[in-house]
Design a protein around this motif. Structure first.
Motif, mmCIF file in Angstrom:
data_model
loop_
_atom_site.group_PDB
_atom_site.id
_atom_site.type_symbol
_atom_site.label_atom_id
_atom_site.label_comp_id
_atom_site.label_asym_id
_atom_site.label_seq_id
_atom_site.Cartn_x
_atom_site.Cartn_y
_atom_site.Cartn_z
ATOM 1 N N THR A 1 -27.051 3.701 -24.845
ATOM 2 C CA THR A 1 -27.127 2.744 -26.009
ATOM 3 C C THR A 1 -25.696 2.057 -26.254
ATOM 4 O O THR A 1 -24.728 2.700 -26.030
ATOM 5 N N GLY A 2 -25.919 0.794 -26.744
ATOM 6 C CA GLY A 2 -24.696 0.034 -26.827
ATOM 7 C C GLY A 2 -24.887 -0.523 -28.380
ATOM 8 O O GLY A 2 -25.376 0.193 -29.032
ATOM 9 N N GLY A 3 -24.124 -1.613 -28.460
ATOM 10 C CA GLY A 3 -23.905 -2.327 -29.950
ATOM 11 C C GLY A 3 -25.198 -2.572 -30.344
ATOM 12 O O GLY A 3 -25.742 -2.269 -31.429
ATOM 13 N N ALA A 4 -26.221 -3.333 -29.583
ATOM 14 C CA ALA A 4 -27.258 -3.931 -30.239
ATOM 15 C C ALA A 4 -28.250 -3.636 -28.930
ATOM 16 O O ALA A 4 -29.725 -3.601 -29.348
ATOM 17 N N THR B 1 -34.023 -3.262 -27.435
ATOM 18 C CA THR B 1 -32.852 -3.174 -28.425
ATOM 19 C C THR B 1 -32.830 -1.721 -28.787
ATOM 20 O O THR B 1 -33.501 -0.906 -28.727
ATOM 21 N N ARG B 2 -31.543 -1.531 -29.375
ATOM 22 C CA ARG B 2 -31.308 -0.234 -29.808
ATOM 23 C C ARG B 2 -32.006 0.298 -30.886
ATOM 24 O O ARG B 2 -32.483 1.649 -30.995
ATOM 25 N N ASP B 3 -32.459 -0.823 -31.942
ATOM 26 C CA ASP B 3 -33.220 -0.337 -33.080
ATOM 27 C C ASP B 3 -34.580 0.203 -32.322
ATOM 28 O O ASP B 3 -35.264 1.024 -33.104
#
Length: 139
Positions: A89-92, A110-112
Motif C-alpha cells: 500500500t501507498g498513499g492512495a 485504491t488503498r481504501d
C-alpha cells in the motif's frame, strides 16, 4: 519486445468467434482456466490468431478488479479465482499480487478498497477482468 503491462499470461487459443467488427477469442491459460478477450477482427487477422495458436494475454493491473465474496449478476466474463500473496500500500493506491493456477496477477486498486476488503496474504479472491480490457500478443 518489452512491455510495461504487468500481467502477461501465456495460453492457447481455444476458439475464435468473429462478429462484424470485433471477435471474441477464448484462451486456455497455462493453469487450465479459460479467459475471453474481445479484440478487433482486423487484429485477429493481422496476428494470425486461430484455434491452437499460442498467445500471451496482456492485462493492465489497473483493469483487474478483486472480489472477496460470491460474484453473481455481472456481465464481466473473466472471473479467475486466486489467493492474495502480497499487498503493498501507498498513499492512495495498493498493488495486490494474486496467485492463480499457472501464474500470478497483479491488481492496482485504491488503498481504501484494499482496506475495506480486508486484503492480506492468504485472502481468497476472484479477479474480475472485462473481456474488452484484455489484449493478445502472438507468441
Amino acid at each position: 519486445m518489452s512491455l510495461s503491462i504487468r500481467n502477461q499470461i501465456p495460453g492457447t487459443v481455444a476458439s475464435v468467434t468473429p462478429g462484424e467488427v470485433m471477435a471474441t477469442v477464448k484462451v486456455r491459460l497455462a493453469g487450465g482456466q479459460e479467459i475471453t478477450a474481445a479484440i478487433t477482427r482486423e487484429a485477429v487477422r493481422e496476428l494470425g490468431i486461430e484455434e491452437g495458436s499460442a498467445v500471451r494475454t496482456l492485462i493492465k493491473s489497473t483493469e483487474v478488479a478483486l472480489a472477496t465474496g460470491a460474484v453473481e449478476g455481472l456481465s464481466i466474463r473473466n472471473r479467475i479465482p486466486g489467493t492474495v500473496t502480497e499487498v503493498a500500500t501507498g498513499g492512495a493506491m495498493a498493488g495486490v499480487k494474486v496467485a492463480v493456477a499457472g501464474g500470478e496477477l497483479t491488481a492496482a486498486i485504491t488503498r481504501d478498497a484494499a482496506e475495506d476488503l480486508g486484503l492480506a496474504a492468504g485472502t481468497e479472491v476472484t479477479a474480475l477482468i472485462k473481456s474488452t480490457e484484455i489484449a493478445l500478443a502472438a507468441s
